[in-house]
Scaffold this active site. Structure first.
Site, PDB file in Angstrom:
ATOM      1  N   ARG A 120      54.293 -32.883  50.442  1.00  0.00           N
ATOM      2  CA  ARG A 120      53.461 -33.322  49.081  1.00  0.00           C
ATOM      3  C   ARG A 120      52.144 -32.468  48.765  1.00  0.00           C
ATOM      4  O   ARG A 120      51.101 -33.174  48.670  1.00  0.00           O
ATOM      5  CB  ARG A 120      53.635 -34.897  49.035  1.00  0.00           C
ATOM      6  CG  ARG A 120      54.844 -35.534  49.094  1.00  0.00           C
ATOM      7  CD  ARG A 120      54.693 -36.826  49.213  1.00  0.00           C
ATOM      8  NE  ARG A 120      54.822 -37.525  47.587  1.00  0.00           N
ATOM      9  CZ  ARG A 120      55.048 -38.688  47.312  1.00  0.00           C
ATOM     10  NH1 ARG A 120      55.104 -39.606  48.318  1.00  0.00           N
ATOM     11  NH2 ARG A 120      55.115 -38.871  46.045  1.00  0.00           N
ATOM     12  N   ARG A 146      54.359 -52.548  48.411  1.00  0.00           N
ATOM     13  CA  ARG A 146      53.408 -51.593  47.672  1.00  0.00           C
ATOM     14  C   ARG A 146      54.247 -51.335  46.282  1.00  0.00           C
ATOM     15  O   ARG A 146      53.694 -51.341  45.273  1.00  0.00           O
ATOM     16  CB  ARG A 146      53.654 -50.473  48.338  1.00  0.00           C
ATOM     17  CG  ARG A 146      52.656 -50.180  49.584  1.00  0.00           C
ATOM     18  CD  ARG A 146      52.696 -48.613  49.937  1.00  0.00           C
ATOM     19  NE  ARG A 146      52.562 -47.824  48.805  1.00  0.00           N
ATOM     20  CZ  ARG A 146      53.029 -46.661  48.713  1.00  0.00           C
ATOM     21  NH1 ARG A 146      53.573 -46.140  49.705  1.00  0.00           N
ATOM     22  NH2 ARG A 146      52.827 -45.894  47.633  1.00  0.00           N
ATOM     23  N   CYS A 156      52.645 -37.427  53.738  1.00  0.00           N
ATOM     24  CA  CYS A 156      53.008 -38.700  53.983  1.00  0.00           C
ATOM     25  C   CYS A 156      54.359 -38.761  54.421  1.00  0.00           C
ATOM     26  O   CYS A 156      55.039 -37.606  54.427  1.00  0.00           O
ATOM     27  CB  CYS A 156      52.976 -39.207  52.516  1.00  0.00           C
ATOM     28  SG  CYS A 156      54.275 -39.247  51.460  1.00  0.00           S
ATOM     29  N   ASP A 179      63.909 -41.442  43.892  1.00  0.00           N
ATOM     30  CA  ASP A 179      63.467 -42.699  44.377  1.00  0.00           C
ATOM     31  C   ASP A 179      64.601 -43.664  44.423  1.00  0.00           C
ATOM     32  O   ASP A 179      64.492 -44.794  44.749  1.00  0.00           O
ATOM     33  CB  ASP A 179      62.150 -43.194  43.428  1.00  0.00           C
ATOM     34  CG  ASP A 179      61.442 -42.489  43.559  1.00  0.00           C
ATOM     35  OD1 ASP A 179      60.675 -41.654  44.536  1.00  0.00           O
ATOM     36  OD2 ASP A 179      60.041 -42.812  42.755  1.00  0.00           O
ATOM     37  N   LYS A 181      55.814 -49.436  38.482  1.00  0.00           N
ATOM     38  CA  LYS A 181      54.639 -49.249  39.167  1.00  0.00           C
ATOM     39  C   LYS A 181      54.096 -47.729  38.842  1.00  0.00           C
ATOM     40  O   LYS A 181      52.838 -47.796  39.003  1.00  0.00           O
ATOM     41  CB  LYS A 181      55.106 -49.219  40.722  1.00  0.00           C
ATOM     42  CG  LYS A 181      54.133 -48.746  41.530  1.00  0.00           C
ATOM     43  CD  LYS A 181      54.685 -48.694  43.030  1.00  0.00           C
ATOM     44  CE  LYS A 181      55.314 -47.350  43.514  1.00  0.00           C
ATOM     45  NZ  LYS A 181      54.538 -46.271  43.899  1.00  0.00           N
ATOM     46  N   ASN A 182      55.005 -46.759  38.719  1.00  0.00           N
ATOM     47  CA  ASN A 182      54.499 -45.390  38.904  1.00  0.00           C
ATOM     48  C   ASN A 182      53.703 -45.371  37.495  1.00  0.00           C
ATOM     49  O   ASN A 182      52.987 -44.552  37.500  1.00  0.00           O
ATOM     50  CB  ASN A 182      55.566 -44.388  38.968  1.00  0.00           C
ATOM     51  CG  ASN A 182      55.788 -44.258  40.417  1.00  0.00           C
ATOM     52  OD1 ASN A 182      55.106 -44.880  41.338  1.00  0.00           O
ATOM     53  ND2 ASN A 182      56.991 -43.610  40.871  1.00  0.00           N
ATOM     54  N   ILE A 235      64.165 -32.906  46.029  1.00  0.00           N
ATOM     55  CA  ILE A 235      62.801 -33.223  45.731  1.00  0.00           C
ATOM     56  C   ILE A 235      61.661 -33.009  47.106  1.00  0.00           C
ATOM     57  O   ILE A 235      60.599 -32.522  46.957  1.00  0.00           O
ATOM     58  CB  ILE A 235      62.612 -34.478  44.999  1.00  0.00           C
ATOM     59  CG1 ILE A 235      63.632 -34.435  43.809  1.00  0.00           C
ATOM     60  CG2 ILE A 235      61.078 -34.459  44.508  1.00  0.00           C
ATOM     61  CD1 ILE A 235      63.502 -33.567  42.670  1.00  0.00           C
ATOM     62  N   ARG A 250      48.782 -42.335  47.144  1.00  0.00           N
ATOM     63  CA  ARG A 250      48.788 -40.997  46.750  1.00  0.00           C
ATOM     64  C   ARG A 250      48.538 -40.764  45.564  1.00  0.00           C
ATOM     65  O   ARG A 250      47.756 -39.970  44.800  1.00  0.00           O
ATOM     66  CB  ARG A 250      49.948 -40.246  47.277  1.00  0.00           C
ATOM     67  CG  ARG A 250      50.124 -38.857  47.077  1.00  0.00           C
ATOM     68  CD  ARG A 250      51.313 -38.320  47.136  1.00  0.00           C
ATOM     69  NE  ARG A 250      51.452 -36.829  46.328  1.00  0.00           N
ATOM     70  CZ  ARG A 250      51.057 -35.698  46.645  1.00  0.00           C
ATOM     71  NH1 ARG A 250      50.758 -35.767  47.928  1.00  0.00           N
ATOM     72  NH2 ARG A 250      51.225 -34.961  45.724  1.00  0.00           N
TER      73      ARG A 250
HETATM   74  C1  UD1 Z   1      56.142 -38.822  41.640  1.00  0.00           C
HETATM   75  C2  UD1 Z   1      56.387 -40.421  41.950  1.00  0.00           C
HETATM   76  C3  UD1 Z   1      57.258 -40.589  43.026  1.00  0.00           C
HETATM   77  C4  UD1 Z   1      58.496 -39.623  42.908  1.00  0.00           C
HETATM   78  C5  UD1 Z   1      58.068 -38.094  42.583  1.00  0.00           C
HETATM   79  C6  UD1 Z   1      59.720 -37.454  42.058  1.00  0.00           C
HETATM   80  C7  UD1 Z   1      54.410 -41.309  41.241  1.00  0.00           C
HETATM   81  C8  UD1 Z   1      53.124 -42.361  41.730  1.00  0.00           C
HETATM   82  N1  UD1 Z   1      55.134 -40.950  42.203  1.00  0.00           N
HETATM   83  O1  UD1 Z   1      55.479 -38.241  42.882  1.00  0.00           O
HETATM   84  O2  UD1 Z   1      57.696 -41.870  43.260  1.00  0.00           O
HETATM   85  O3  UD1 Z   1      59.344 -39.695  43.993  1.00  0.00           O
HETATM   86  O4  UD1 Z   1      57.397 -38.309  41.285  1.00  0.00           O
HETATM   87  O5  UD1 Z   1      60.127 -38.285  41.086  1.00  0.00           O
HETATM   88  O6  UD1 Z   1      54.442 -41.262  40.208  1.00  0.00           O
HETATM   89  N2  UD1 Z   1      54.709 -30.506  44.689  1.00  0.00           N
HETATM   90  C9  UD1 Z   1      53.963 -29.242  45.170  1.00  0.00           C
HETATM   91  N3  UD1 Z   1      52.737 -28.966  44.686  1.00  0.00           N
HETATM   92  C10 UD1 Z   1      52.113 -29.818  43.681  1.00  0.00           C
HETATM   93  C11 UD1 Z   1      52.936 -31.050  43.286  1.00  0.00           C
HETATM   94  C12 UD1 Z   1      54.185 -31.256  43.791  1.00  0.00           C
HETATM   95  O7  UD1 Z   1      54.539 -28.662  45.984  1.00  0.00           O
HETATM   96  O8  UD1 Z   1      51.036 -29.605  43.334  1.00  0.00           O
HETATM   97  C13 UD1 Z   1      55.967 -30.542  45.056  1.00  0.00           C
HETATM   98  C14 UD1 Z   1      56.012 -31.779  46.098  1.00  0.00           C
HETATM   99  O9  UD1 Z   1      55.737 -31.607  47.247  1.00  0.00           O
HETATM  100  C15 UD1 Z   1      57.284 -32.284  45.967  1.00  0.00           C
HETATM  101  C16 UD1 Z   1      57.840 -31.940  44.611  1.00  0.00           C
HETATM  102  O10 UD1 Z   1      57.021 -30.871  44.055  1.00  0.00           O
HETATM  103  O11 UD1 Z   1      58.245 -31.608  46.693  1.00  0.00           O
HETATM  104  C17 UD1 Z   1      57.777 -33.014  43.546  1.00  0.00           C
HETATM  105  O12 UD1 Z   1      56.580 -33.841  43.286  1.00  0.00           O
HETATM  106  P1  UD1 Z   1      55.917 -34.612  42.384  1.00  0.00           P
HETATM  107  O13 UD1 Z   1      56.967 -34.422  41.047  1.00  0.00           O
HETATM  108  O14 UD1 Z   1      54.627 -33.861  41.886  1.00  0.00           O
HETATM  109  O15 UD1 Z   1      55.841 -36.119  42.689  1.00  0.00           O
HETATM  110  P2  UD1 Z   1      54.636 -36.889  42.849  1.00  0.00           P
HETATM  111  O16 UD1 Z   1      54.099 -36.704  41.526  1.00  0.00           O
HETATM  112  O17 UD1 Z   1      53.920 -36.832  44.024  1.00  0.00           O
END
Ligand code: UD1
Length: 421
Positions: A123, A398, A118, A306, A22-23, A328, A94
């Protein structure tokens, strides 16, 4: 609305085919925005998240043609008609924030709704924005939208945390930028590597994807290609845990140890057999309690956040106490109170859950709170006395296709029912 009803099942035996990731798929779909030529994706999972992103891309002018019952998508972004990703769609998914990088890379402007918080945490998107600003974009936050514009040029970017979404957004923005972009502390997830592989097949010049330093040299244009979506490592890990809880022996078709190494290590430590086969991975457990293991979530190649909820469902039945640490996301133990309602012994404090194994659980009506949490309740229900009824199945739709078919195919007693009223 539908619920899933699962009853205590005996040993599970047989095979489960694992779908495309999916991702990965969602980010590959966004990459179609980068070329005037069509991008064909195969092994696409049949999920509501894919349909939601399809809607968003169509609202931008992308033609999306599903073939082979939706398992192939041909995405053609010859003429973009809009550069605005609307709140009504982004709030549902998202990952649609990840059209930001491809849109600004291709057109020099993008207006994308902020995804908002969320259930599993705040996030934020500050790393995404800082990355684009470093590349020369002007970014303003107005009316709940990110307004970004500018002719992007290469830059050196170091993320404070190896964010998956930010690495992928910046990498997509950089492929058509002038000059070289270096991304340090980049995410090393297989999804990010797969996105880079697809972009390279489209003509991008990217080195180092899959390591913590990615170098992107901008090119003038990208062309079309055909790309197969990799195996979903989270769906794989989720179904690996099913026979570990219920007992039996199940082969996960398309499974690969390198996609779920950290999970394999922990499951083996817990006493579960894992074997690589020609067609995938086989998980075998004779039944009876497993050993408790401690797990700390971390970016890849660490233990994936996840899979934390599903691992908790396994530890609920383990001998002794296990400590699960979530590093995370700040609010990702919402399955714990539901498991407690089924009789589990779990003590949550901040980002730490202490799970003490119990002899058995009793089925109960429970509530799915997010995608992965909902599956942990199904997994626990496989070994709980009586009936476990998981409401709010739309969370599950989803990210997991044909759950009932896949689990009943290996002998689980599970059905999908329509709720009254
Ligand atoms: C992606 C995955 C999700 C998975 C996550 C971590 C998709 C669609 N989703 O989510 O399933 O759980 O990776 O492996 O690919 N953060 C910030 N600022 C930012 C970006 C991130 O503070 O600009 C923080 C987030 O709040 C979180 C952490 O970094 O605490 C990790 O987030 P991130 O790796 O960006 O996850 P996603 O890309 O949202």
């Amino acid at each position: 609305m539908d619920s899933i009803v699962v009853r205590r099942s005996g040993e599970l035996r047989g095979t489960i085919p694992i779908a495309g990731a999916k991702n990965t798929c969602l980010k590959l779909m966004g990459a179609a925005l980068l070329s005037e030529e069509p991008l064909t994706l195969t092994n696409v999972p049949r999920l509501s998240d894919v349909r939601t992103l399809t809607q968003l891309l169509e609202s931008l002018g992308v033609e999306v043609a599903p073939l082979a019952e939706g398992q192939t998508l041909v995405l053609s972004a010859a003429d973009l008609t809009s550069t605005t990703a609307d709140y009504e769609i982004v709030r549902k998914l998202r990952a649609s924030f990840n059209v930001l990088g491809p849109l600004i890379g291709r057109t020099g402007e993008a207006v994308v709704s902020l995804p908002g918080g969320c259930a599993i945490g705040a996030r934020k998107v500050d790393f995404h924005i800082a990355g684009l600003e470093a590349m020369g974009a002007t970014v303003e936050l107005r009316d709940g939208y990110v307004h970004a514009r500018g002719d992007l040029k290469g830059a050196e970017i170091e993320f404070p945390f190896a964010s998956v979404g930010a690495t992928e957004n910046v990498m997509c923005a950089a492929v058509l930028a002038r000059g070289t972009t270096v991304i340090r502390n980049a995410a090393r997830e297989p999804d990010t590597k797969a996105l880079a592989d697809c972009l390279i097949a489209m003509g991008a010049d990217i080195e180092g994807a899959g390591t913590s330093e990615i170098v992107v040299r901008g090119v003038d244009r990208l062309h079309g290609t055909t790309h197969r979506v990799i195996t979903d490592r989270i769906e794989l890990g989720t179904y690996m845990i099913a026979p570990a809880i219920a007992g039996g022996s199940v082969e996960l078709l398309g499974g690969r140890r390198d996609l779920v190494g950290a999970l394999c290590d922990k499951m083996e430590e817990a006493g579960i057999g894992i074997e690589e086969t020609e067609a995938g991975l086989r998980v075998t457990h004779a039944g009876g309690p497993v050993r408790s293991v401690d797990v700390t979530t971390a970016p890849f190649p660490g233990f994936p956040t996840d899979l934390q909820a599903q691992m908790m469902a396994l530890m609920v039945f383990a001998e002794g106490t296990s400590v699960l640490e979530e590093t995370i996301f700040e609010n990702r133990f919402m399955h714990a109170p539901e498991l407690i309602r089924m009789g589990a012994d779990i003590d949550v404090s901040g980002g730490t859950a202490r799970v003490t194994g119990v002899d058995g659980l009793r089925g109960a009506p429970v509530m799915a709170t997010d995608l992965r949490a909902s599956f942990s309740l199904i997994l626990a229900g496989l070994r709980a006395e009586g009936e476990t009824r998981v409401a709010r199945v739309y969370h599950l739709d989803r990210g997991y296709e044909r759950v009932v078919q896949k689990l009943s195919g290996v002998g689980a007693t599970i059905e999908r029912v329509r709720d009254d009223g």
